[in-house]
Design an enzyme around this catalytic site. Structure first.
Site, PDB file in Angstrom:
ATOM      1  N   ILE A  75       0.841  -1.204   0.000  1.00 47.91           N
ATOM      2  CA  ILE A  75       0.000   0.000   0.000  1.00 47.91           C
ATOM      3  C   ILE A  75       0.876   1.254   0.000  1.00 47.91           C
ATOM      4  O   ILE A  75       0.514   2.275  -0.600  1.00 47.91           O
ATOM      5  CB  ILE A  75      -0.950  -0.004   1.213  1.00 47.91           C
ATOM      6  CG1 ILE A  75      -2.126  -0.953   0.947  1.00 47.91           C
ATOM      7  CG2 ILE A  75      -1.485   1.388   1.508  1.00 47.91           C
ATOM      8  CD1 ILE A  75      -3.076  -0.477  -0.155  1.00 47.91           C
ATOM      9  N   TYR A  76       2.022   1.190   0.660  1.00 49.48           N
ATOM     10  CA  TYR A  76       2.939   2.336   0.618  1.00 49.48           C
ATOM     11  C   TYR A  76       3.309   2.661  -0.820  1.00 49.48           C
ATOM     12  O   TYR A  76       3.179   3.806  -1.280  1.00 49.48           O
ATOM     13  CB  TYR A  76       4.194   2.045   1.434  1.00 49.48           C
ATOM     14  CG  TYR A  76       5.316   3.030   1.205  1.00 49.48           C
ATOM     15  CD1 TYR A  76       5.177   4.356   1.595  1.00 49.48           C
ATOM     16  CD2 TYR A  76       6.510   2.639   0.603  1.00 49.48           C
ATOM     17  CE1 TYR A  76       6.192   5.278   1.382  1.00 49.48           C
ATOM     18  CE2 TYR A  76       7.535   3.553   0.391  1.00 49.48           C
ATOM     19  CZ  TYR A  76       7.372   4.867   0.782  1.00 49.48           C
ATOM     20  OH  TYR A  76       8.378   5.776   0.561  1.00 49.48           O
ATOM     21  N   ALA A  77       3.764   1.657  -1.569  1.00 49.96           N
ATOM     22  CA  ALA A  77       4.150   1.877  -2.965  1.00 49.96           C
ATOM     23  C   ALA A  77       2.956   2.319  -3.794  1.00 49.96           C
ATOM     24  O   ALA A  77       3.067   3.215  -4.642  1.00 49.96           O
ATOM     25  CB  ALA A  77       4.759   0.598  -3.540  1.00 49.96           C
ATOM     26  N   SER A 111       0.317   3.939  -2.780  1.00 55.69           N
ATOM     27  CA  SER A 111      -0.059   5.317  -2.441  1.00 55.69           C
ATOM     28  C   SER A 111       0.862   6.313  -3.133  1.00 55.69           C
ATOM     29  O   SER A 111       0.423   7.378  -3.579  1.00 55.69           O
ATOM     30  CB  SER A 111      -0.041   5.530  -0.920  1.00 55.69           C
ATOM     31  OG  SER A 111       1.287   5.541  -0.399  1.00 55.69           O
TER      32      SER A 111
END
Length: 344
Positions: free
Chosen positions: A154-156, A158
Site C-alpha cells: 500500500i505504501y508503494a 499510495s
C-alpha cells in the site's frame, strides 16, 4: 534578486530537515510544515526543527496535511515560489500493519498540497515518490520511463497514486511538477526504523539484527547529502509547458527524458546508480564500530523486493549532478553521528 521562498512539508523528518538546512545555507527563506506524528521518536523530530529554527530565515507550522484549513492558511500567508512536498507516512513494512494511515497521509495529504500549489500558484511543485513504485519490475537499472504498474505494498501504491495525481494537476492547471523517486536514503539524523539505524543500534547494544532474505538483497544506497543536492538542483529544472517546447527552451530536449507529452511534468530517479549487497553494508557497519553483529537471518518479508538499482542518467542530464558518495564513507559519517547523538 528577491529572496526565494520555499514551502517544505516534512521539515522535522529526515530528508526534509537536510533539504531545509541546505536551502537556508544558500539564502532561501523556508517555511516548514510538519505534523510531528509519533511513528518514531518525536524528540528526534523536535531536535531537527530546533536546529533549523536557529536560522532567522526559517519558520514552521506544526499541523497535519489532512488539516486542509490550516495548510491552506499557512501557504497563503507564506506565498511560496516553490513547494517541495516530502511529508508522508513512510515505511514499507509498517504499511502491512496500518494501511489506512498511508491513504490518509499520502493520498489525501498530497491532494491538499496540490490544491494549495494550484491556488497560489507556485512556479514549481516538487513531490517525493519512491523506488518502491517499480514493484515487481525485474529489469534493472530502473529507468523513469519503465512501466511501474506492479506495486507490492500500500505504501508503494499510495506513492504511485500521487504520481498520477500530480500529472493530472500539471495537465489541467499547467502547474510545473516534478516527482522524484528515492532509492534507500541513509545518513546522519536518519529514521530509527531504517536498516542502518537499527543495525548500528543492535551492534552497539549487542542485540541481534534481523537480516531478511538471508542477506541475499541488494540496495542502491543513496547518501542524504547527495539526495538533497539533487532536489536543490531540480528546483531550477522546471518542466516546460508542451506548447512552449522546441528550439532552445531549457529542459525540453533532454536524452531519455520522462517529460510528459501532455503536461509540464516529469519523474526523476535520485539514486547512487550502484547496487550494494546488504551483507557488505552490514560488514561496513561492523568495521566502523569495531564489533561483530549477532545476525538473525530471516526469509523475505511480504512486500519487499530482492534488489533496487537506479539509472540516474536523467538527473545528470538535467543538472550535471550525479549522486556518488561511497557507501562505506556514508556509513562512517552515520556511525559518528549516532555515537555523538546518543553518547555511545
Amino acid at each position: 534578486m528577491a529572496e526565494r521562498r520555499v514551502f517544505i512539508t516534512g521539515t522535522a523528518g529526515f530528508i526534509g530537515f537536510h533539504l531545509a538546512r541546505l536551502l537556508l545555507a544558500e539564502g532561501f527563506r523556508v517555511h516548514g510544515y510538519d505534523g510531528m506524528t509519533d511513528y518514531y521518536d518525536v524528540r528526534l523530530k523536535q531536535r531537527r526543527h530546533a536546529m533549523l529554527a536557529q536560522s532567522e530565515s526559517f519558520t514552521a507550522t506544526e499541523a497535519r496535511l489532512e488539516d486542509m484549513d490550516t495548510l491552506q492558511r499557512t501557504v497563503e500567508a507564506f506565498r511560496p515560489d516553490i513547494i517541495v512536498h516530502l511529508a508522508a507516512q513512510a515505511g514499507v513494512r509498517y504499511s502491512l500493519e496500518q494501511p489506512r494511515t498511508y491513504i490518509e497521509a499520502n493520498i489525501v495529504g498530497t491532494f491538499n498540497v496540490m490544491e494549495c500549489a494550484r491556488a497560489v500558484p507556485v512556479q514549481h511543485l516538487l513531490m517525493a515518490s519512491t523506488s518502491s513504485v517499480y514493484g515487481a519490475n525485474e529489469e534493472m537499472p530502473f529507468r523513469e520511463t519503465d512501466k511501474a504498474d506492479t506495486p507490492l505494498t500500500i505504501y508503494a501504491a499510495s506513492k504511485k497514486a500521487t504520481e498520477a495525481m500530480g500529472h493530472s494537476y500539471a495537465h489541467i492547471y499547467g502547474l510545473p511538477t516534478t516527482l522524484f523517486r528515492f532509492f534507500t536514503v541513509y545518513g546522519p539524523w536518519g529514521r530509527p526504523d531504517m536498516a542502518l539505524f537499527k543495525f548500528t543500534r543492535g551492534i552497539l547494544e549487542g542485540t541481534p539484527i534481523d537480516i531478511y532474505n538471508h542477506g541475499d538483497m541488494w540496495r542502491d544506497f543513496t547518501y542524504v547529502d547527495d539526495l538533497v543536492r539533487g532536489i536543490r538542483l531540480l528546483i531550477d529544472a522546471v518542466p516546460p509547458l508542451p506548447e512552449a517546447r522546441g528550439g532552445s527552451v531549457p529542459g525540453a530536449n533532454v536524452p531519455g527524458d520522462s517529460l510528459s507529452p501532455a503536461a509540464p511534468f516529469r519523474i526523476v530517479n535520485i539514486g547512487n546508480s550502484d547496487r550494494v549487497r546488504l551483507l557488505d553494508f552490514v560488514d561496513a557497519i561492523e568495521a566502523e564500530i569495531g564489533r561483530k553483529a549477532i545476525r538473525n537471518y530471516l526469509p523475505m518479508q511480504a512486500g519487499d523486493v530482492p534488489a533496487t538499482w537506479a539509472d540516474a542518467s536523467l538527473i545528470h542530464a538535467l543538472t550535471g549532478f550525479r549522486p556518488a558518495t561511497p557507501f562505506r564513507e556514508g556509513v562512517a559519517r552515520f556511525v559518528a553521528w549516532y555515537r555523538d547523538y546518543y553518547g555511545r
